[in-house]
Design a protein around this motif. Structure first.
Motif, PDB file in Angstrom:
ATOM      1  N   PRO A   1      26.353  46.721  47.601  1.00  0.00           N
ATOM      2  CA  PRO A   1      27.600  47.272  47.058  1.00  0.00           C
ATOM      3  C   PRO A   1      27.560  48.793  46.999  1.00  0.00           C
ATOM      4  O   PRO A   1      26.507  49.387  46.767  1.00  0.00           O
TER       5      PRO A   1
ATOM      6  N   PHE B   1      32.909  52.892  44.202  1.00  0.00           N
ATOM      7  CA  PHE B   1      34.252  53.091  44.748  1.00  0.00           C
ATOM      8  C   PHE B   1      35.156  53.674  43.675  1.00  0.00           C
ATOM      9  O   PHE B   1      35.092  53.279  42.515  1.00  0.00           O
TER      10      PHE B   1
ATOM     11  N   ASN C   1      33.396  50.637  39.593  1.00  0.00           N
ATOM     12  CA  ASN C   1      34.063  49.894  40.663  1.00  0.00           C
ATOM     13  C   ASN C   1      33.202  49.964  41.915  1.00  0.00           C
ATOM     14  O   ASN C   1      32.573  50.993  42.196  1.00  0.00           O
ATOM     15  N   TYR C   2      33.225  48.899  42.689  1.00  0.00           N
ATOM     16  CA  TYR C   2      32.395  48.819  43.888  1.00  0.00           C
ATOM     17  C   TYR C   2      33.158  48.108  44.997  1.00  0.00           C
ATOM     18  O   TYR C   2      34.147  47.401  44.763  1.00  0.00           O
ATOM     19  N   LYS C   3      32.656  48.289  46.216  1.00  0.00           N
ATOM     20  CA  LYS C   3      33.070  47.476  47.353  1.00  0.00           C
ATOM     21  C   LYS C   3      31.820  46.959  48.052  1.00  0.00           C
ATOM     22  O   LYS C   3      30.784  47.625  48.070  1.00  0.00           O
TER      23      LYS C   3
ATOM     24  N   ASP D   1      30.588  44.249  51.521  1.00  0.00           N
ATOM     25  CA  ASP D   1      30.901  43.337  52.626  1.00  0.00           C
ATOM     26  C   ASP D   1      30.255  41.995  52.360  1.00  0.00           C
ATOM     27  O   ASP D   1      29.051  41.906  52.103  1.00  0.00           O
TER      28      ASP D   1
ATOM     29  N   ASN E   1      35.765  42.310  52.925  1.00  0.00           N
ATOM     30  CA  ASN E   1      35.364  43.481  52.169  1.00  0.00           C
ATOM     31  C   ASN E   1      35.922  43.296  50.770  1.00  0.00           C
ATOM     32  O   ASN E   1      37.141  43.304  50.567  1.00  0.00           O
TER      33      ASN E   1
ATOM     34  N   HIS F   1      36.305  44.090  46.721  1.00  0.00           N
ATOM     35  CA  HIS F   1      36.247  45.052  45.625  1.00  0.00           C
ATOM     36  C   HIS F   1      35.953  44.311  44.336  1.00  0.00           C
ATOM     37  O   HIS F   1      36.411  43.186  44.123  1.00  0.00           O
TER      38      HIS F   1
ATOM     39  N   LEU G   1      42.402  45.475  46.066  1.00  0.00           N
ATOM     40  CA  LEU G   1      41.529  46.352  46.840  1.00  0.00           C
ATOM     41  C   LEU G   1      40.550  45.591  47.719  1.00  0.00           C
ATOM     42  O   LEU G   1      39.647  46.191  48.297  1.00  0.00           O
ATOM     43  N   SER G   2      40.707  44.272  47.810  1.00  0.00           N
ATOM     44  CA  SER G   2      39.890  43.451  48.710  1.00  0.00           C
ATOM     45  C   SER G   2      40.678  43.105  49.964  1.00  0.00           C
ATOM     46  O   SER G   2      41.903  42.971  49.929  1.00  0.00           O
TER      47      SER G   2
END
Length: 399
Positions: free
Chosen positions: A16, A19, A86-88, A90, A100, A102, A159-160
Motif C-alpha cells: 500500500p 494517498f 489513506n492508502y491505495k 493493487d 486498484n 483505496h 477512489l477505487s
C-alpha cells in the motif's frame, strides 16, 4: 492526530502507498459552473408535495442549489478526509486481473489487535465511517487500539477502480477483492467483516467463500428463500410496524433499484450530465432512508453527492443491482454463513428489519443482536457512537 495510526503491520504481503485526495482547481471550478448554469425543472403538482411520496420537492432542490453555490465548502471536507491515513493498493484477482483499491485505516501497534473491514453501500462511501474513526482516535492511542480498522472504497466506488471497462464487475469479484485486500494487509490469519447495504451483500459472500473471514457483523438482515419463521402474532407492536414500513417501502420506494439493475447505462449517463441532475436522485435517499426524527444536515448530503461527482462514482457503482434483477430475494444469488459468528444491529428506520425472534430462528450462529430506538440506513453516519459500541460489544463476544 489520526496520522499517528499510520504504522503498517510489519512484513505484509501487499504494497500500500499513502494517498491524499485533492480535486483540482479546474474540476472544482467546472463543478460550480455546471451547478450555476443547470436549470431546475418547472413546477408540477408532484414536486410541490412535501410528504416524500413523489420524491424531492422543487423547493428543496432550489435551496440545495443555492447552498451548494453559497456556503458549501468542498475544500473543508477534503481537508477532513486527508486528516485520516489513506492508502491505495493493487489487488490481484485470478479472473479479471486486478483492482486498484483505496482505503482509509487506523492501524494498531498491538499484536493482538482484531482486523475489521467496514464496507459501505450505495449511495454511500467510505466517508460514512469517518465519524466512527474520529471516535476511535479520541478513545485510543496506537498502543491501546484493540483493532485494525480498514475502511475501503468498494471496487468501482469512490477512489477505487474496477479491473477494466471491458468487464462487468460482479459482487463475487468485489468480495474476492475485499478478502484479498485483507490478506495483502497481513490479515490472512483472520478478520471480521462488517457491512450494510452493498457491504452486507459482500459480508455474507465473504462469510461463506473465505476462511480468512472469521466472523461478520451487519446492520441490515433479511429472510432467505428457504427460511421459515413464526407468524407476526408473537412480535411486538413496534416490530410489526417496522415490517409494515418495510413492505410499504418495497412497493413505493424501490423503483430506483430496478432502473439500476436493468438500465445502468441510461441512468448512468443521464445523471452524469450535471451535479444538479445527480443531486435529487441520490439526495432523495439521504432524506428518505435516514431516521426522519434526526435528519442529516443539508451540508452532509451535499458532501456525499459532491464526492460521488468528483470521483465519477455513480455510473460505475450500479453493478450490485444487476444481482437483484430476476431475483425475488437476495438469497437467490448470495449465500450467507449460518456457522460463523454473526452480529446484527437493527436500526428502526432501515428498509429491512429482522425481528429478534425471527433472527434467532433463522440464524443459529447469531451471537449478538441489538435493536435500537433511532437510526436508519446510514447507521455509522447517523449514529456513530451507537454503531461503534455495537461493534466493540460484538468483538468482545468473539474473544
Amino acid at each position: 492526530m489520526a496520522h499517528h495510526f499510520s504504522h503498517l503491520p510489519a512484513n505484509i504481503p501487499g504494497k500500500p502507498t499513502p494517498f491524499s485526495f485533492r480535486v483540482s482547481d479546474q474540476d472544482l471550478s467546472d463543478f460550480n459552473e455546471l451547478i450555476r448554469i443547470s436549470r431546475i425543472g418547472p413546477t408540477t403538482w408532484w414536486n410541490q408535495q412535501n410528504n416524500g411520496q413523489f420524491g424531492v420537492t422543487r423547493e428543496w432542490l432550489i435551496q440545495a442549489k443555492s447552498t451548494w453555490l453559497g456556503t458549501f465548502d468542498w475544500r473543508k471536507h477534503e481537508e477532513h478526509i486527508n486528516t485520516f491515513p489513506n492508502y491505495k493498493i493493487d489487488v490481484e484477482d485470478p479472473e479479471v486481473g486486478g483492482f486498484n483499491i483505496h482505503f482509509a485505516a487506523l492501524f494498531s501497534l498491538r499484536k493482538d489487535a482484531v482486523p475489521i473491514i467496514f464496507m459501505h453501500g450505495w449511495p454511500g462511501s467510505f466517508l460514512e465511517f469517518l465519524p466512527m474513526m474520529e471516535l476511535l482516535v479520541k478513545k485510543y492511542t496506537p498502543d491501546t487500539l484493540p483493532y485494525h480498522i480498514i475502511v475501503p472504497s468498494l471496487p468501482d466506488y469512490g477512489l477505487s477502480s474496477g479491473p477494466t471497462q471491458n468487464v462487468e464487475v460482479t459482487l463475487e469479484q468485489a468480495a474476492r477483492a475485499m478478502n484479498q485486500l485483507m490478506i495483502d494487509l497481513g490479515f490472512g490469519h483472520g478478520y471480521v467483516a462488517q457491512g450494510g447495504d452493498v457491504g452486507f451483500m459482500l459480508a455474507r459472500l465473504m462469510s461463506t467463500r473465505f476462511s480468512e473471514c472469521r466472523a461478520f457483523h451487519v446492520n441490515i438482515l433479511s429472510l432467505n428463500l428457504e427460511d421459515e419463521v413464526d407468524t407476526t402474532e408473537k412480535l411486538s407492536i413496534e416490530e410489526r410496524q417496522q415490517l409494515e414500513r418495510a413492505e410499504v417501502w418495497q412497493k413505493t420506494g424501490s423503483a430506483y433499484a430496478f432502473e439500476h439493475g436493468t438500465r445502468p447505462a441510461t441512468i448512468g449517463l443521464a445523471l452524469s450530465s450535471s451535479p444538479l441532475a445527480m443531486l435529487p436522485w441520490i439526495g432523495e435517499k439521504f432524506l428518505e432512508w435516514v431516521d426522519d426524527r434526526e435528519p442529516l444536515p443539508l451540508d452532509t448530503i451535499l458532501y456525499m453527492v459532491s464526492f460521488y461527482w468528483f470521483t465519477s462514482t455513480y455510473p460505475r457503482s450500479l453493478y450490485p443491482y444487476r444481482a437483484l434483477v430476476g431475483s425475488d430475494r437476495l438469497s437467490a444469488a448470495l449465500p450467507i454463513s449460518k456457522n460463523k459468528p454473526l452480529g446484527y444491529s437493527a436500526f428502526p428506520r432501515e428498509q429491512a428489519i429482522l425481528p429478534k425472534a425471527w433472527a434467532e430462528q433463522v440464524y443459529p450462529n447469531l451471537v449478538f443482536y441489538k435493536a435500537h430506538s433511532k437510526g436508519g440506513h446510514f447507521a455509522a453516519l447517523e449514529q456513530p457512537t451507537t454503531f461503534l459500541k455495537d461493534i466493540e460489544d460484538f468483538i468482545q463476544l468473539l474473544a
